[in-house]
Design a protein around this motif. Structure first.
Motif, PDB file in Angstrom:
ATOM      1  N   GLU A   1      -4.863   0.167  -4.794  1.00  5.85           N
ATOM      2  CA  GLU A   1      -6.107   0.834  -5.175  1.00  5.85           C
ATOM      3  C   GLU A   1      -6.491   0.492  -6.609  1.00  5.85           C
ATOM      4  O   GLU A   1      -7.672   0.334  -6.917  1.00  5.85           O
ATOM      5  CB  GLU A   1      -5.962   2.346  -4.994  1.00  5.85           C
ATOM      6  CG  GLU A   1      -5.905   2.764  -3.527  1.00  5.85           C
ATOM      7  CD  GLU A   1      -5.721   4.261  -3.342  1.00  5.85           C
ATOM      8  OE1 GLU A   1      -5.854   5.022  -4.334  1.00  5.85           O
ATOM      9  OE2 GLU A   1      -5.410   4.667  -2.204  1.00  5.85           O
ATOM     10  N   LEU A   2      -5.507   0.367  -7.499  1.00  7.24           N
ATOM     11  CA  LEU A   2      -5.797  -0.058  -8.867  1.00  7.24           C
ATOM     12  C   LEU A   2      -6.298  -1.500  -8.877  1.00  7.24           C
ATOM     13  O   LEU A   2      -7.198  -1.854  -9.641  1.00  7.24           O
ATOM     14  CB  LEU A   2      -4.551   0.067  -9.734  1.00  7.24           C
ATOM     15  CG  LEU A   2      -4.035   1.483 -10.008  1.00  7.24           C
ATOM     16  CD1 LEU A   2      -2.719   1.432 -10.771  1.00  7.24           C
ATOM     17  CD2 LEU A   2      -5.056   2.306 -10.780  1.00  7.24           C
ATOM     18  N   ALA A   3      -5.718  -2.336  -8.010  1.00  8.60           N
ATOM     19  CA  ALA A   3      -6.091  -3.751  -7.972  1.00  8.60           C
ATOM     20  C   ALA A   3      -7.491  -3.965  -7.415  1.00  8.60           C
ATOM     21  O   ALA A   3      -8.093  -5.016  -7.639  1.00  8.60           O
ATOM     22  CB  ALA A   3      -5.073  -4.529  -7.140  1.00  8.60           C
ATOM     23  N   ALA A   4      -8.011  -2.987  -6.693  1.00 13.18           N
ATOM     24  CA  ALA A   4      -9.313  -3.142  -6.043  1.00 13.18           C
ATOM     25  C   ALA A   4     -10.449  -3.375  -7.034  1.00 13.18           C
ATOM     26  O   ALA A   4     -11.501  -3.906  -6.662  1.00 13.18           O
ATOM     27  CB  ALA A   4      -9.610  -1.925  -5.169  1.00 13.18           C
ATOM     28  N   VAL A   5     -10.258  -2.989  -8.303  1.00 12.79           N
ATOM     29  CA  VAL A   5     -11.320  -3.174  -9.307  1.00 12.79           C
ATOM     30  C   VAL A   5     -11.293  -4.584  -9.904  1.00 12.79           C
ATOM     31  O   VAL A   5     -12.200  -4.944 -10.664  1.00 12.79           O
ATOM     32  CB  VAL A   5     -11.198  -2.138 -10.448  1.00 12.79           C
ATOM     33  CG1 VAL A   5     -11.218  -0.723  -9.902  1.00 12.79           C
ATOM     34  CG2 VAL A   5      -9.943  -2.377 -11.289  1.00 12.79           C
ATOM     35  N   LEU A   6     -10.283  -5.371  -9.562  1.00 12.31           N
ATOM     36  CA  LEU A   6     -10.120  -6.687 -10.170  1.00 12.31           C
ATOM     37  C   LEU A   6     -10.844  -7.761  -9.364  1.00 12.31           C
ATOM     38  O   LEU A   6     -11.001  -7.650  -8.141  1.00 12.31           O
ATOM     39  CB  LEU A   6      -8.639  -7.037 -10.277  1.00 12.31           C
ATOM     40  CG  LEU A   6      -7.753  -6.060 -11.062  1.00 12.31           C
ATOM     41  CD1 LEU A   6      -6.305  -6.541 -11.044  1.00 12.31           C
ATOM     42  CD2 LEU A   6      -8.247  -5.893 -12.484  1.00 12.31           C
TER      43      LEU A   6
END
Length: 269
Positions: A113-118
């Motif tokens: 979920e954190l990686a989804a903004v990348l």
């Protein structure tokens, strides 16, 4: 290797220290730069007294400032807030070269979920260090379904290079260590609230009876009661009622009894 650490609190300072001790160049991004530098210097002084590092030589490789464009590794170590972590990770991705590895030190939040903004989510991996970082030997590597094999091997090499042991865990709420550790801590708090035993005796039971290096209540004080509450609330929402925070934990946080950092938690500091 050029390492950037975002966040200079207790965890970030400890992460910076272990990379400096391993001979790497480190940049720490932290608004309270002088306080962060003092924490790192203090930790290096302790390590130097044990013959583990040359403090002056290590500090010469430390820079306080923004994430450098030539960073090979960026480790995010800001508070356990998903929105904040996502924000700083996105900023870091924009600042560094394409081949840089991004890592989050989250102890419970979903790495996917954190990686989804990348723009390139596959370049983010979990590197969960433990407190106090210079002493604890374990780093939990958290992988997602998108993590390439070469990224995992690179992470393993980085962990080995700083003298730590790694375990690999698939992305799941609380991973392996927080999920088990928080559950034990919450039950210890319930036992104390029910008058089963004192904090000291509960902790002694686990250190002497089970060989734990530190009891669950003293560990909660070290981590911070507010941090443990936030993790418990997250796991409660994701995994169900067995992670429901005890009323005693909520009451202590509301009263400002956060553990060692406030001078009082389950112990007086």
């Amino acid at each position: 290797m050029r390492v950037a650490v975002i966040g200079g609190g207790r965890m970030g300072a400890g992460i910076a220290q272990v990379f400096l001790a391993a001979g790497e160049r480190v940049t720490v991004r932290e608004p309270q730069a002088e306080a962060a530098r003092w924490r790192i210097a203090e930790g290096l002084a302790i390590a130097e007294s044990k013959g583990a590092v040359d403090k002056a030589e290590a500090l010469a490789r430390l820079t306080m400032g923004p994430v450098p464009a030539d960073a090979d590794l960026v480790v995010e170590a800001v508070p356990e807030d998903a929105a904040l972590k996502a924000e700083v990770l996105a900023e870091a991705e924009a600042a560094v070269q394409e081949g840089a590895l991004l890592a989050t030190n989250t102890s419970s939040l979903s790495v996917a979920e954190l990686a989804a903004v990348l723009d390139r989510p596959e370049r983010l991996i979990g590197l969960h260090f433990f407190n106090p970082v210079p002493v604890q030997r374990l780093v939990e590597i958290v992988v997602t379904k998108a993590t390439p094999g070469e990224v995992l091997e690179r992470a393993r090499g980085i962990v080995a290079g700083i003298g730590k042991t790694s375990v690999v865990v698939n992305d799941s709420p609380g991973f392996a260590t927080s999920r088990l550790g928080v559950l034990l801590g919450l039950e210890a708090i319930r036992m104390m609230a029910e008058g089963v035993a004192s904090a000291e005796d509960i902790d002694t039971a686990m250190t002497l009876g089970y060989g734990h290096p530190m009891g669950p209540l003293k560990l909660t004080d070290l981590v911070g009661l507010d941090v443990r509450l936030a993790i418990a609330e997250y796991l409660h929402a994701r995994l169900g009622p067995r992670f429901e925070p005890p009323a005693l934990l909520r009451d202590k946080v509301a009263a400002g009894e956060l553990g060692r950092k406030s001078g009082k938690g389950f112990y007086e500091w």
